[in-house]
Design a protein around this motif. Structure first.
Motif, PDB file in Angstrom:
ATOM      1  N   SER A   1       3.261   1.569   5.488  1.00 54.48           N
ATOM      2  CA  SER A   1       2.561   0.816   4.456  1.00 54.48           C
ATOM      3  C   SER A   1       2.341  -0.614   4.941  1.00 54.48           C
ATOM      4  CB  SER A   1       3.397   0.789   3.176  1.00 54.48           C
ATOM      5  OG  SER A   1       3.563   2.084   2.675  1.00 54.48           O
TER       6      SER A   1
ATOM      7  N   THR B   1       9.898   4.837   9.328  1.00 55.44           N
ATOM      8  CA  THR B   1       8.899   5.770   8.782  1.00 55.44           C
ATOM      9  C   THR B   1       9.190   7.213   9.170  1.00 55.44           C
ATOM     10  OG1 THR B   1       7.466   5.353  10.671  1.00 55.44           O
ATOM     11  CG2 THR B   1       7.079   4.022   8.703  1.00 55.44           C
TER      12      THR B   1
ATOM     13  N   THR C   1       8.082  12.904  -1.978  1.00 50.73           N
ATOM     14  CA  THR C   1       7.122  11.809  -1.879  1.00 50.73           C
ATOM     15  C   THR C   1       7.875  10.590  -1.359  1.00 50.73           C
ATOM     16  OG1 THR C   1       7.463  11.155  -4.186  1.00 50.73           O
ATOM     17  CG2 THR C   1       5.586  12.603  -3.741  1.00 50.73           C
TER      18      THR C   1
ATOM     19  N   SER D   1       5.191   0.566  -4.147  1.00 48.89           N
ATOM     20  CA  SER D   1       3.849   1.122  -3.990  1.00 48.89           C
ATOM     21  C   SER D   1       3.686   2.343  -4.885  1.00 48.89           C
ATOM     22  CB  SER D   1       3.620   1.534  -2.535  1.00 48.89           C
ATOM     23  OG  SER D   1       4.390   2.692  -2.232  1.00 48.89           O
TER      24      SER D   1
ATOM     25  N   TRP E   1       5.725   9.514   8.101  1.00 46.08           N
ATOM     26  CA  TRP E   1       4.590   8.999   7.351  1.00 46.08           C
ATOM     27  C   TRP E   1       4.066   7.760   8.059  1.00 46.08           C
ATOM     28  CZ3 TRP E   1       9.605   9.150   5.631  1.00 46.08           C
ATOM     29  CH2 TRP E   1      10.264   7.930   5.461  1.00 46.08           C
ATOM     30  N   ASP E   2       2.803   7.416   7.753  1.00 48.34           N
ATOM     31  CA  ASP E   2       2.192   6.216   8.307  1.00 48.34           C
ATOM     32  C   ASP E   2       2.670   5.019   7.487  1.00 48.34           C
ATOM     33  OD1 ASP E   2       0.925   7.916  10.041  1.00 48.34           O
ATOM     34  OD2 ASP E   2      -1.013   7.829   9.008  1.00 48.34           O
TER      35      ASP E   2
ATOM     36  N   SER F   1       3.330   8.376  -2.039  1.00 49.41           N
ATOM     37  CA  SER F   1       2.537   9.041  -1.002  1.00 49.41           C
ATOM     38  C   SER F   1       2.050  10.390  -1.526  1.00 49.41           C
ATOM     39  CB  SER F   1       3.414   9.286   0.227  1.00 49.41           C
ATOM     40  OG  SER F   1       4.412  10.245  -0.088  1.00 49.41           O
ATOM     41  N   ASN F   2       1.322  11.073  -0.676  1.00 54.73           N
ATOM     42  CA  ASN F   2       0.969  12.460  -0.977  1.00 54.73           C
ATOM     43  C   ASN F   2       2.259  13.289  -1.042  1.00 54.73           C
ATOM     44  OD1 ASN F   2       0.838  11.854   2.019  1.00 54.73           O
ATOM     45  ND2 ASN F   2       0.985  14.087   2.081  1.00 54.73           N
TER      46      ASN F   2
ATOM     47  N   GLN G   1       0.979   6.666   3.804  1.00 52.44           N
ATOM     48  CA  GLN G   1      -0.086   7.647   4.027  1.00 52.44           C
ATOM     49  C   GLN G   1       0.393   8.789   4.913  1.00 52.44           C
ATOM     50  OE1 GLN G   1      -3.347   7.335   2.618  1.00 52.44           O
ATOM     51  NE2 GLN G   1      -2.197   5.814   1.456  1.00 52.44           N
ATOM     52  N   GLN G   2      -0.217   9.928   4.733  1.00 46.35           N
ATOM     53  CA  GLN G   2      -0.021  11.115   5.570  1.00 46.35           C
ATOM     54  C   GLN G   2       1.444  11.529   5.713  1.00 46.35           C
ATOM     55  OE1 GLN G   2      -2.272  11.171   9.203  1.00 46.35           O
ATOM     56  NE2 GLN G   2      -4.027  10.201   8.250  1.00 46.35           N
TER      57      GLN G   2
ATOM     58  N   SER H   1       0.852  -1.193   0.000  1.00 46.99           N
ATOM     59  CA  SER H   1       0.000   0.000   0.000  1.00 46.99           C
ATOM     60  C   SER H   1       0.890   1.246   0.000  1.00 46.99           C
ATOM     61  CB  SER H   1      -0.907   0.013   1.234  1.00 46.99           C
ATOM     62  OG  SER H   1      -0.143   0.123   2.418  1.00 46.99           O
TER      63      SER H   1
END
Length: 125
Positions: free
Chosen positions: A52, A77, A98, A109, A49-50, A112-113, A33-34, A30
């Protein structure tokens, strides 16, 4: 009728069989995230970041991409982005960051944002 042959070797009383055929993992993890700038340490921007997830249960490492180019490969992370300036991998100034996750089969993956950051001079945006 179908006949399948398998080579088996006995060496010193020990049965040696060929290795089992592994199924290739083609499923990427995945996306992280964030992605965010969580603060600073000694005036340097810290990325967080969160984590994966992956169907293998393991994330091998992450890629930190700066302006679309791979620049760091942390296992955790968090990452101090100013380290890349100190290592002369990027210049001080504004950049877009990113992160991508990589599993043990080297599947990547989606990114990320994106996060904008000013490195070499404190916290980003």
């Amino acid at each position: 009728m179908r006949v399948t042959a398998m080579l088996v070797l006995v060496v010193g009383g020990v049965l040696i069989a060929p290795p089992a055929v592994a199924v290739a993992d083609t499923t990427p993890p995945s996306a992280p995230q964030q992605l965010r700038i969580s603060g600073e340490f000694r005036g340097e921007a810290i990325l967080r970041w969160d984590a994966s997830t992956d169907d293998s249960g393991v994330i091998y490492h992450y890629w930190v991409l700066v302006d679309g180019q791979q620049r760091a490969r942390p296992a955790a992370t968090t990452y101090n982005i100013d380290t890349l300036v100190q290592l002369c991998r990027i210049t001080a100034g504004s950049h877009v960051i990113t992160v991508q996750a990589v599993d043990p089969s080297l599947n990547r993956s989606l990114p990320s944002n994106p996060v904008g950051v000013v490195v070499g001079s404190g916290i980003g945006s």
